[in-house]
Motif scaffolding. Structure first.
Motif, PDB file in Angstrom:
ATOM      1  N   ALA A 150      22.163  23.790 -19.240  1.00 53.24           N
ATOM      2  CA  ALA A 150      21.039  22.854 -19.324  1.00 53.24           C
ATOM      3  C   ALA A 150      21.075  22.054 -20.621  1.00 53.24           C
ATOM      4  N   SER A 151      21.525  22.673 -21.700  1.00 55.31           N
ATOM      5  CA  SER A 151      21.611  22.014 -23.003  1.00 55.31           C
ATOM      6  C   SER A 151      23.081  21.742 -23.313  1.00 55.31           C
ATOM      7  N   LEU A 152      23.392  20.497 -23.667  1.00 51.82           N
ATOM      8  CA  LEU A 152      24.778  20.073 -23.834  1.00 51.82           C
ATOM      9  C   LEU A 152      24.996  19.518 -25.247  1.00 51.82           C
ATOM     10  N   PRO A 153      26.241  19.602 -25.744  1.00 51.50           N
ATOM     11  CA  PRO A 153      26.494  19.224 -27.135  1.00 51.50           C
ATOM     12  C   PRO A 153      26.152  17.769 -27.466  1.00 51.50           C
ATOM     13  N   SER A 154      26.594  16.835 -26.635  1.00 54.30           N
ATOM     14  CA  SER A 154      26.377  15.420 -26.929  1.00 54.30           C
ATOM     15  C   SER A 154      26.711  14.593 -25.698  1.00 54.30           C
ATOM     16  N   ARG A 155      26.277  13.331 -25.713  1.00 56.99           N
ATOM     17  CA  ARG A 155      26.618  12.426 -24.623  1.00 56.99           C
ATOM     18  C   ARG A 155      28.133  12.223 -24.558  1.00 56.99           C
ATOM     19  N   LYS A 156      28.773  12.068 -25.713  1.00 57.63           N
ATOM     20  CA  LYS A 156      30.219  11.878 -25.746  1.00 57.63           C
ATOM     21  C   LYS A 156      30.941  13.071 -25.140  1.00 57.63           C
ATOM     22  N   TRP A 157      30.448  14.270 -25.421  1.00 58.32           N
ATOM     23  CA  TRP A 157      31.078  15.469 -24.860  1.00 58.32           C
ATOM     24  C   TRP A 157      31.022  15.436 -23.337  1.00 58.32           C
TER      25      TRP A 157
END
Length: 288
Positions: A150-157
């Motif tokens: 649900a929680s992700l490192p970054s948009r780029k990732w």
């Protein structure tokens, strides 16, 4: 519901445009030729769990085509608008438009509801969507997103991860645009499970009964993109037969238009051709 208004209000009955990715219709309506030819008020509506509507609380389950169509009816009532004479939808929005018309004809929205005179269904198969008749890209995207935390490192990732799985950069960038900042991480700006539910409803719902018996005074115009992978030959033949039948004395009319040199994303592949199909019909309705 997330909405946007476009063109002059020279007619009290708006054209309502619904889509699962309203940038398609924003690009289309932004073309000067369309705005000159069609002197109507236009309202662009983001479906529930899409675009600006994804941020709205209180759009309760079930997340399906009928609920999305009722959202549109509730919006018309809440804004005090006249009931739309034209409803246009692309892809999932096309089925929502069909559901809206079907529900109006049954009286589901109350005595005040008036049937639209025209539906425009843009590259949306009106029956059940056969999974083996497309490349399955949407299914693969949804399965991939559901597998992520649900929680992700970054948009780029996220964008890099989708590209590494074989998705195109343009699609991966679009997926990344649906993320929102959450402290040091990013999360989805929509309810992923609700979006999956809507896609399943889109695949499963069928509106052939409506097409075979369109209400009196209504024209349902189906636009098939010539190179779209969503169409089964049996569905196309069925629509051709309904189109040849013309108007029934006690009913409406179904017409089929083929947009040449276009895949599913009609606004990118051949927007000029789409306008050439649609504009004369809008004009004829507006002059009635």
């Amino acid at each position: 519901m997330g909405t946007d208004n476009s063109t002059q209000q020279n007619n009290s009955h708006p054209i309502v445009v619904v889509s699962d990715e309203n940038i398609v219709l924003r690009l289309l309506i932004g073309r000067a030729e369309f705005c000159v030819l069609v002197e109507w008020r236009m309202v662009l509506v983001d479906l529930r769990n899409h675009g600006n509507s994804a941020r709205i609380k209180g759009l309760c389950p079930p997340h399906d085509m009928s609920s999305a169509a009722k959202d549109l009816a509730d919006l018309v009532k809440a804004k005090g608008w006249s009931w739309p004479e034209v409803v246009m939808g692309h892809s999932m929005g096309g089925k929502v438009a069909l559901d809206f018309a079907e529900s109006c004809s049954r009286g589901d929205y109350g005595e005040s509801a008036a049937l639209p005179k025209q539906l425009w269904v843009l590259d949306s198969v009106p029956g059940q969507v056969k999974i083996d008749n497309s490349d399955g890209e949407v299914e693969r995207v949804l399965q991939t997103l559901a597998s992520l935390p649900a929680s992700l490192p970054s948009r780029k990732w996220v964008v890099d991860h989708m590209i590494s799985l074989g998705f195109s950069k343009s699609l991966s960038d679009w997926i990344g645009s649906n993320l929102k900042k959450d402290n040091e991480h990013v999360t989805w700006g929509f309810d992923l499970q609700a979006a999956i539910d809507m896609f399943n409803s889109y695949r499963e719902r069928s509106y052939w009964t409506l097409l075979e018996n369109p209400p009196k005074g209504m024209e349902i115009s189906i636009v098939q993109a010539e190179q779209s992978d969503r169409w089964h030959p049996d569905d196309v033949q069925r629509l051709k037969a309904l189109s040849r039948r013309g108007s029934k004395p006690d009913g409406g009319k179904v017409s089929l238009h083929v947009l040449p040199n276009s895949g599913h994303w009609v606004h990118v592949d051949n927007p000029k051709g789409l306008l050439e199909i649609m504009a004369p019909n809008f004009l004829s309705t507006g002059q009635n």
